[in-house]
Write a protein that holds these residues in place. Sequence first.
Motif, mmCIF file in Angstrom:
data_model
loop_
_atom_site.group_PDB
_atom_site.id
_atom_site.type_symbol
_atom_site.label_atom_id
_atom_site.label_comp_id
_atom_site.label_asym_id
_atom_site.label_seq_id
_atom_site.Cartn_x
_atom_site.Cartn_y
_atom_site.Cartn_z
ATOM 1 N N CYS A 122 0.806 -1.414 0.013
ATOM 2 C CA CYS A 122 0.069 0.052 0.091
ATOM 3 C C CYS A 122 0.855 1.316 -0.217
ATOM 4 O O CYS A 122 0.398 2.355 -0.311
ATOM 5 N N PHE A 123 2.038 1.170 0.397
ATOM 6 C CA PHE A 123 2.952 2.541 0.638
ATOM 7 C C PHE A 123 3.978 2.477 -0.297
ATOM 8 O O PHE A 123 4.426 3.651 -0.569
ATOM 9 N N LEU A 124 4.562 1.404 -0.679
ATOM 10 C CA LEU A 124 5.963 1.462 -1.227
ATOM 11 C C LEU A 124 5.872 1.178 -2.764
ATOM 12 O O LEU A 124 6.571 1.705 -3.409
ATOM 13 N N LEU A 125 4.917 0.674 -3.332
ATOM 14 C CA LEU A 125 4.843 0.551 -4.839
ATOM 15 C C LEU A 125 5.122 1.529 -5.651
ATOM 16 O O LEU A 125 5.751 1.727 -6.513
ATOM 17 N N LYS A 126 4.215 2.838 -5.590
ATOM 18 C CA LYS A 126 4.570 3.919 -6.298
ATOM 19 C C LYS A 126 5.756 4.527 -6.205
ATOM 20 O O LYS A 126 6.510 5.043 -7.105
ATOM 21 N N PRO A 127 6.451 4.581 -4.791
ATOM 22 C CA PRO A 127 7.781 5.340 -4.505
ATOM 23 C C PRO A 127 8.829 4.531 -5.274
ATOM 24 O O PRO A 127 9.938 5.089 -5.739
ATOM 25 N N LEU A 128 8.648 2.915 -5.072
ATOM 26 C CA LEU A 128 9.608 2.350 -5.499
ATOM 27 C C LEU A 128 9.762 2.495 -7.298
ATOM 28 O O LEU A 128 10.878 2.438 -7.568
ATOM 29 N N VAL A 129 8.573 2.785 -7.916
ATOM 30 C CA VAL A 129 8.563 2.884 -9.447
ATOM 31 C C VAL A 129 9.283 4.333 -9.584
ATOM 32 O O VAL A 129 10.148 4.283 -10.694
ATOM 33 N N ALA A 130 8.810 5.321 -9.140
ATOM 34 C CA ALA A 130 8.965 6.692 -9.228
ATOM 35 C C ALA A 130 10.727 6.820 -8.863
ATOM 36 O O ALA A 130 11.369 7.441 -9.720
ATOM 37 N N PHE A 131 11.166 6.135 -7.760
ATOM 38 C CA PHE A 131 12.541 6.279 -7.567
ATOM 39 C C PHE A 131 13.342 5.532 -8.636
ATOM 40 O O PHE A 131 14.516 6.129 -9.006
ATOM 41 N N HIS A 132 13.052 4.404 -9.011
ATOM 42 C CA HIS A 132 13.658 3.952 -9.918
ATOM 43 C C HIS A 132 13.849 4.544 -11.303
ATOM 44 O O HIS A 132 14.814 4.520 -11.986
ATOM 45 N N GLN A 133 12.715 5.163 -11.675
ATOM 46 C CA GLN A 133 12.848 5.945 -12.838
ATOM 47 C C GLN A 133 13.548 7.237 -12.823
ATOM 48 O O GLN A 133 14.522 7.749 -13.599
ATOM 49 N N ARG A 134 13.823 7.629 -11.727
ATOM 50 C CA ARG A 134 14.848 8.699 -11.378
ATOM 51 C C ARG A 134 16.091 8.571 -11.097
ATOM 52 O O ARG A 134 16.959 9.181 -11.545
ATOM 53 N N TYR A 135 16.304 7.410 -10.367
ATOM 54 C CA TYR A 135 17.718 7.004 -10.237
ATOM 55 C C TYR A 135 17.926 5.402 -10.602
ATOM 56 O O TYR A 135 17.720 4.344 -9.711
ATOM 57 N N PRO A 136 18.010 5.130 -11.834
ATOM 58 C CA PRO A 136 17.867 3.617 -12.402
ATOM 59 C C PRO A 136 19.251 2.809 -11.829
ATOM 60 O O PRO A 136 19.147 1.568 -12.065
ATOM 61 N N GLY A 137 20.127 3.657 -11.515
ATOM 62 C CA GLY A 137 21.616 2.957 -11.178
ATOM 63 C C GLY A 137 21.513 2.560 -9.729
ATOM 64 O O GLY A 137 22.296 1.788 -9.563
ATOM 65 N N ILE A 138 20.507 2.735 -9.047
ATOM 66 C CA ILE A 138 20.440 2.241 -7.546
ATOM 67 C C ILE A 138 19.416 1.122 -7.524
ATOM 68 O O ILE A 138 18.651 0.885 -7.994
ATOM 69 N N GLN A 139 20.334 -0.183 -7.071
ATOM 70 C CA GLN A 139 19.413 -1.434 -6.987
ATOM 71 C C GLN A 139 18.787 -1.305 -5.707
ATOM 72 O O GLN A 139 18.993 -1.465 -4.384
ATOM 73 N N LEU A 140 17.439 -1.795 -5.978
ATOM 74 C CA LEU A 140 16.367 -1.568 -4.899
ATOM 75 C C LEU A 140 16.005 -3.038 -4.487
ATOM 76 O O LEU A 140 15.901 -3.847 -5.035
ATOM 77 N N SER A 141 15.814 -3.196 -3.162
ATOM 78 C CA SER A 141 15.287 -4.532 -2.486
ATOM 79 C C SER A 141 14.443 -3.978 -1.401
ATOM 80 O O SER A 141 14.609 -3.243 -0.816
ATOM 81 N N VAL A 142 13.756 -5.105 -1.117
ATOM 82 C CA VAL A 142 12.574 -4.893 0.158
ATOM 83 C C VAL A 142 12.736 -6.155 0.908
ATOM 84 O O VAL A 142 12.549 -7.156 0.315
ATOM 85 N N ARG A 143 12.846 -5.977 2.031
ATOM 86 C CA ARG A 143 12.801 -7.252 3.158
ATOM 87 C C ARG A 143 11.592 -7.188 3.771
ATOM 88 O O ARG A 143 11.717 -6.460 4.650
#
Length: 301
Positions: free
Chosen positions: A105-126
């Motif tokens: 509910c809270f991470l989906l949109k920010p994860l997509v937006a952040f990846h689009q802005r900073y594609p070189g950062i590898q993202l993961s969620v635990r």
Amino acid sequence: MIDEHEWRSILQVAKDGTFSAAAKHLYISQPSLSQCIKKVETELGVRLFDRSQTPLTLTPAGKIYVRQAKEIFRIQKSLVQEVADLSELRTGSLTIGSSRTRSACFLLKPLVAFHQRYPGIQLSVREAPVRTLEEYAASGDVDFALLYGTSGRRDLVSIPLCREHILLAVPKSHPLASRKSENPSALPRVSFAEMSDEPFIKLQPFRQMSDAFDKLCARTGAEPHVIFEANSIIEAAELCAAGMGATLVTDMIMRSWRWREEAAFLELEEKIDERELLAVYSKRRRLSLAAQKFVDFLRAE
């Protein structure tokens, strides 16, 4: 010179409690792992593990080694993080601790937006239970964790992100679903007292929403007919929408969850504390530039 392969191996054995489990997580054979541990013990002249019982336990020397190895790991991670910050977010990684509900509910949109802005950062969620997330944050296993408050731990720092308002949800077929508000832009209001004898889905004990349910019952004298104890707010909300019974949700769930079936939502007349969502991280670590930027994305939601 302490070899990284060696201290990582010892940390893994200490975590898993057996050589076989640690070998699987390290993707090496058990004999190779045993040989590695034996080599370290020979060099130090002491045993690090008590092998007389299962799971393995650390000897006093082993406890010292593990404590210092964790510190080496923290320093190494900090070094990599600070060098990555110099690249102005062109490279690096970011790991976030979260629950299933907050991820959905809270991470989906920010994860997509952040990846689009900073594609070189590898993202993961635990994803993990609250107490485990606190440990992840304190140990640096995640850059920060999303939590509703902390258990008063002094080794954690928190950044307020948003407040969530608790609502009552009922199936569309429920009589309360047709209630109207005098203000077209506001939700209709209802007293929790009207939930007496109504089929109700509550959260399992020791969860914040379960505490909210208990307080509302005590305050209003309501005695809902609890027909199910859900493991998560999402599970309770979906069962409610499917017609099983009423439940408590938050305005974030109402706005952000992708409903298969829609429920009806009502404001409660009783005053109940809002839930404050926090980004929590270790006091011993500097929040990385990537984490700072992602927190900015979350606060903008």
